[in-house]
Enzyme design. Structure first.
Site, PDB file in Angstrom:
ATOM      1  CB  VAL A  94      -1.044   0.179   1.739  1.00 36.97           C
ATOM      2  CG1 VAL A  94      -2.033   1.494   0.693  1.00 36.97           C
ATOM      3  CG2 VAL A  94      -1.655  -1.476   1.009  1.00 36.97           C
ATOM      4  CB  VAL A 141     -13.064  -1.461   7.196  1.00 39.86           C
ATOM      5  CG1 VAL A 141     -14.285  -1.937   7.603  1.00 39.86           C
ATOM      6  CG2 VAL A 141     -12.740  -0.641   9.018  1.00 39.86           C
ATOM      7  N   GLY A 180     -11.475  -1.891   2.055  1.00 38.23           N
ATOM      8  CA  GLY A 180     -10.619  -1.230   1.439  1.00 38.23           C
ATOM      9  C   GLY A 180     -11.134  -0.130   0.964  1.00 38.23           C
ATOM     10  N   GLY A 223      -2.821 -13.831  -6.141  1.00 40.41           N
ATOM     11  CA  GLY A 223      -2.353 -12.416  -5.136  1.00 40.41           C
ATOM     12  C   GLY A 223      -3.436 -12.162  -4.268  1.00 40.41           C
ATOM     13  CD  GLU A 260      -1.538 -10.793   3.399  1.00 42.11           C
ATOM     14  OE1 GLU A 260       0.148 -10.693   3.928  1.00 42.11           O
ATOM     15  OE2 GLU A 260      -1.417  -9.795   3.075  1.00 42.11           O
ATOM     16  CG  ASP A 274      -8.084  -9.340   7.650  1.00 45.30           C
ATOM     17  OD1 ASP A 274      -7.807  -8.236   7.851  1.00 45.30           O
ATOM     18  OD2 ASP A 274      -9.461  -8.984   7.042  1.00 45.30           O
ATOM     19  CE  LYS A 276     -10.227  -6.060   7.134  1.00 44.91           C
ATOM     20  NZ  LYS A 276     -10.470  -7.195   5.765  1.00 44.91           N
ATOM     21  N   GLY A 287      -5.738  -4.613  -1.915  1.00 39.68           N
ATOM     22  CA  GLY A 287      -4.605  -4.149  -2.990  1.00 39.68           C
ATOM     23  C   GLY A 287      -3.980  -3.259  -3.367  1.00 39.68           C
TER      24      GLY A 287
HETATM   25  N1  NAP Z   1      -2.175  -4.581   1.147  1.00 41.81           N
HETATM   26  C1  NAP Z   1      -3.526  -4.682   1.508  1.00 41.81           C
HETATM   27  O1  NAP Z   1      -3.920  -4.848   0.525  1.00 41.81           O
HETATM   28  C2  NAP Z   1      -3.805  -3.693   2.200  1.00 41.81           C
HETATM   29  C3  NAP Z   1      -5.827  -3.690   1.985  1.00 41.81           C
HETATM   30  C4  NAP Z   1      -5.990  -3.002   3.312  1.00 41.81           C
HETATM   31  C5  NAP Z   1      -5.566  -2.501   4.408  1.00 41.81           C
HETATM   32  N2  NAP Z   1      -4.285  -2.781   4.611  1.00 41.81           N
HETATM   33  C6  NAP Z   1      -3.027  -2.287   5.819  1.00 41.81           C
HETATM   34  O2  NAP Z   1      -2.470  -1.215   4.788  1.00 41.81           O
HETATM   35  C7  NAP Z   1      -0.720  -1.819   6.234  1.00 41.81           C
HETATM   36  C8  NAP Z   1       0.113  -2.060   5.625  1.00 41.81           C
HETATM   37  O3  NAP Z   1       0.534  -3.032   4.419  1.00 41.81           O
HETATM   38  P1  NAP Z   1       0.688  -3.912   3.586  1.00 41.81           P
HETATM   39  O4  NAP Z   1       0.647  -4.777   2.900  1.00 41.81           O
HETATM   40  O5  NAP Z   1       1.544  -2.533   2.380  1.00 41.81           O
HETATM   41  O6  NAP Z   1       1.997  -4.313   4.034  1.00 41.81           O
HETATM   42  P2  NAP Z   1       3.523  -4.617   3.954  1.00 41.81           P
HETATM   43  O7  NAP Z   1       3.629  -4.759   2.065  1.00 41.81           O
HETATM   44  O8  NAP Z   1       4.031  -5.538   4.144  1.00 41.81           O
HETATM   45  O9  NAP Z   1       4.595  -3.520   3.817  1.00 41.81           O
HETATM   46  C9  NAP Z   1       5.241  -2.988   5.251  1.00 41.81           C
HETATM   47  C10 NAP Z   1       5.905  -2.074   4.947  1.00 41.81           C
HETATM   48  O10 NAP Z   1       6.190  -1.393   6.601  1.00 41.81           O
HETATM   49  C11 NAP Z   1       7.798  -1.900   6.607  1.00 41.81           C
HETATM   50  N3  NAP Z   1       7.520  -1.850   7.670  1.00 41.81           N
HETATM   51  C12 NAP Z   1       7.577  -3.089   8.570  1.00 41.81           C
HETATM   52  N4  NAP Z   1       7.808  -3.393  10.273  1.00 41.81           N
HETATM   53  C13 NAP Z   1       7.963  -1.472  10.026  1.00 41.81           C
HETATM   54  C14 NAP Z   1       8.845  -1.440  10.945  1.00 41.81           C
HETATM   55  N5  NAP Z   1       9.150  -2.223  12.506  1.00 41.81           N
HETATM   56  N6  NAP Z   1       9.876  -0.001  11.463  1.00 41.81           N
HETATM   57  C15 NAP Z   1       9.878   1.000  10.188  1.00 41.81           C
HETATM   58  N7  NAP Z   1       8.868   0.086   8.907  1.00 41.81           N
HETATM   59  C16 NAP Z   1       8.003  -0.942   8.576  1.00 41.81           C
HETATM   60  C17 NAP Z   1       7.852  -3.301   5.666  1.00 41.81           C
HETATM   61  O11 NAP Z   1       9.994  -2.030   5.290  1.00 41.81           O
HETATM   62  P3  NAP Z   1      10.015  -3.071   4.197  1.00 41.81           P
HETATM   63  O12 NAP Z   1      10.235  -2.373   3.131  1.00 41.81           O
HETATM   64  O13 NAP Z   1      12.386  -2.473   4.877  1.00 41.81           O
HETATM   65  O14 NAP Z   1      10.188  -4.213   4.444  1.00 41.81           O
HETATM   66  C18 NAP Z   1       7.403  -1.908   4.397  1.00 41.81           C
HETATM   67  O15 NAP Z   1       7.315  -1.649   3.986  1.00 41.81           O
HETATM   68  C19 NAP Z   1      -1.484  -2.659   7.228  1.00 41.81           C
HETATM   69  O16 NAP Z   1      -1.781  -2.347   8.209  1.00 41.81           O
HETATM   70  C20 NAP Z   1      -2.865  -3.112   6.453  1.00 41.81           C
HETATM   71  O17 NAP Z   1      -3.387  -4.290   7.101  1.00 41.81           O
HETATM   72  C21 NAP Z   1      -3.469  -3.591   3.226  1.00 41.81           C
END
Ligand code: NAP
Length: 412
Positions: free
Chosen positions: A20, A122, A124, A177, A180, A191, A195, A292
């Site tokens: 994201v 919640v 998306g 995709g 996870e 999850d 929400k 996404g």
């Molecule tokens: N993916 C989705 O479709 C989606 C949808 C709705 C909500 N969300 C929410 O959005 C948020 C992010 O999700 P995501 O899928 O983008 O996660 P992600 O791909 O796992 O990315 C997490 C990011 O946070 C960084 N990070 C992790 N631990 C850290 C720390 N201790 N200090 C500093 N940076 C740190 C990681 O750094 P590195 O780059 O160095 O690894 C990475 O850049 C979550 O709360 C998730 O629930 C995601």
């Protein structure tokens, strides 16, 4: 960082640069000119924090607002609290954090007079948070039903569609995709429970902790459960419910059969949907992509814009689009004709002359008359109209031709 620093720059500190976060960072410069017209401020990313790069303190110092897209509890909680205590607005998509520490975070936001926005947490991009907090603030809500986990909805849809087992459908979701590498929190219902805790908090003004939400997942569902459901005309979904029961509130997540007329029955694949019920509004259902990177990032950017300045009631125009009259549509065409040879060929020829291609034809004889019903593939309406004018003049027509547009599935 990404746009020229000017006096009216609005500095956005970005924590997390994953699925994201990276999509959000790409969206900001793309939309900055338009946002500047809307708000008078031009957003720019002032710094990015990742696991091994960036400094939170430095980013906080030079930011007007912090976007938290790290996920999980710590260090996200610490950063969000510190940002708000330093007087910064915060936008997050972190459902884990809000469903477990929401009260603490909202208390601090109130005390500091800053905004804590979380539309992306919640469903998306489905704007359910804003609708509950703002549009429906005047309604007494009785029940919220939701399909709030796209992974499980995709798996159940595939199991119903193909007869796959849970494990096979999960593997397919991972391949595409939609799941996870570690899908446990999705498939066991946790999850969706997080929400629903957030939705229940907003809909019923009652603190709800994730631990208070009863949840079951979909791992136990067998292909024959879905077969049975199909025979009965029912669909199986993982449904989150938050509802008033007398003076109490029940919040739960479990698989449930739905009758075809239920507003959530037709939500398939990785889509999410939320239905809100209230005496005042009867029922409102919102649906759309549940996750996404780019989709969630657009919800996050929407929150950033809202935090920058409340939108004016008559926003200025940011671009001028040409308004077109002639669009492409698919059509159903109904003709009552004399039952004689060559009729279908003549109709087909007139359609073909205008580039109208026919998807299906049903012909039925009715004494000396026949009924021709066709569905035509999408074509410019002006071309279809021209074909209709010519068809209307055919001698063997027994009644004026009737055409009705067909809305085709675009996102199948
Ligand atoms: N993916 C989705 O479709 C989606 C949808 C709705 C909500 N969300 C929410 O959005 C948020 C992010 O999700 P995501 O899928 O983008 O996660 P992600 O791909 O796992 O990315 C997490 C990011 O946070 C960084 N990070 C992790 N631990 C850290 C720390 N201790 N200090 C500093 N940076 C740190 C990681 O750094 P590195 O780059 O160095 O690894 C990475 O850049 C979550 O709360 C998730 O629930 C995601």
């Amino acid at each position: 960082m990404t746009s020229p620093e000017t006096d009216n720059t609005f500095h956005v500190g970005l924590l997390g640069y994953g699925t994201v976060g990276a999509a959000f960072a790409a969206l900001v410069p793309e939309h900055a000119p338009r946002i500047e017209v809307l708000t008078g401020l031009r957003p720019a990313i002032s710094g990015v924090l990742r696991r091994n790069s960036g400094s939170f303190d430095e980013i906080l110092e030079r930011s007007d607002l912090i976007v938290e897209l790290i996920g999980g509890i710590e260090p996200a909680r610490d950063y969000v609290l510190r940002a708000m205590r330093a007087g910064r607005h915060v936008v997050t998509a972190n459902k884990q954090l809000l469903s477990q520490y929401g009260e603490e975070l909202w208390d601090v936001a109130r005390a500091e007079g800053v905004q804590l926005r979380f539309e992306g947490a919640v469903a998306g991009v489905v704007p359910v948070i804003r609708v509950l907090q703002e549009s429906l603030a005047g309604a007494r809500i009785d029940r919220v039903h939701g399909i709030v986990n796209g992974t499980t909805n995709f798996i159940l849809t595939e199991m119903a569609r193909t007869g796959m087992t849970f494990a096979e459908a999960l593997a397919e979701a991972q391949r595409l995709g939609y799941a996870e590498a570690d899908p446990s929190e999705d498939v066991d219902g946790r999850d969706a429970a997080a929400k629903m805790a957030i939705l229940a908090r907003l809909a019923f003004d009652t603190p709800v902790h994730l631990d208070q939400v009863r949840y079951e997942g979909i791992e136990q569902i067998q292909p024959d459960d879905l077969e049975y459901a199909r025979d009965l005309g029912l669909g199986l979904k993982l449904i989150g419910t938050a509802e008033r029961t007398g003076d109490a509130l029940s919040v739960r997540v479990h698989p449930a059969f739905l009758y075809p007329g239920h507003p959530l029955a037709s939500v398939s694949g990785p889509f999410n949907a939320v239905t809100v019920e209230s005496e005042a509004i009867t029922e409102i259902t919102m649906s759309g992509p549940g996750a996404g990177g780019p989709q969630t990032a657009s919800a996050v950017l929407g929150d950033v814009i809202s935090a920058m300045i409340p939108p004016a009631s008559t926003p200025p125009t940011t671009g001028v689009l040409e308004l077109v009259q002639d669009v492409t549509s698919a059509f159903y065409l109904h003709l009552e004709v004399a039952d004689e040879p060559g009729v279908l060929a003549q109709v087909a020829q007139l359609l073909a002359l205008q580039g109208v291609s026919v998807k299906s034809v049903v012909q039925k004889g009715l004494g000396d008359q026949a009924r021709l019903v066709m569905v035509a593939h999408p074509v410019l309406e002006s071309r279809f109209g021209a074909a209709m004018e010519q068809i209307a003049r055919l001698e063997f027509l027994r009644a004026p031709p009737r055409a009705i547009r067909v809305l085709e599935e675009e996102f199948g």
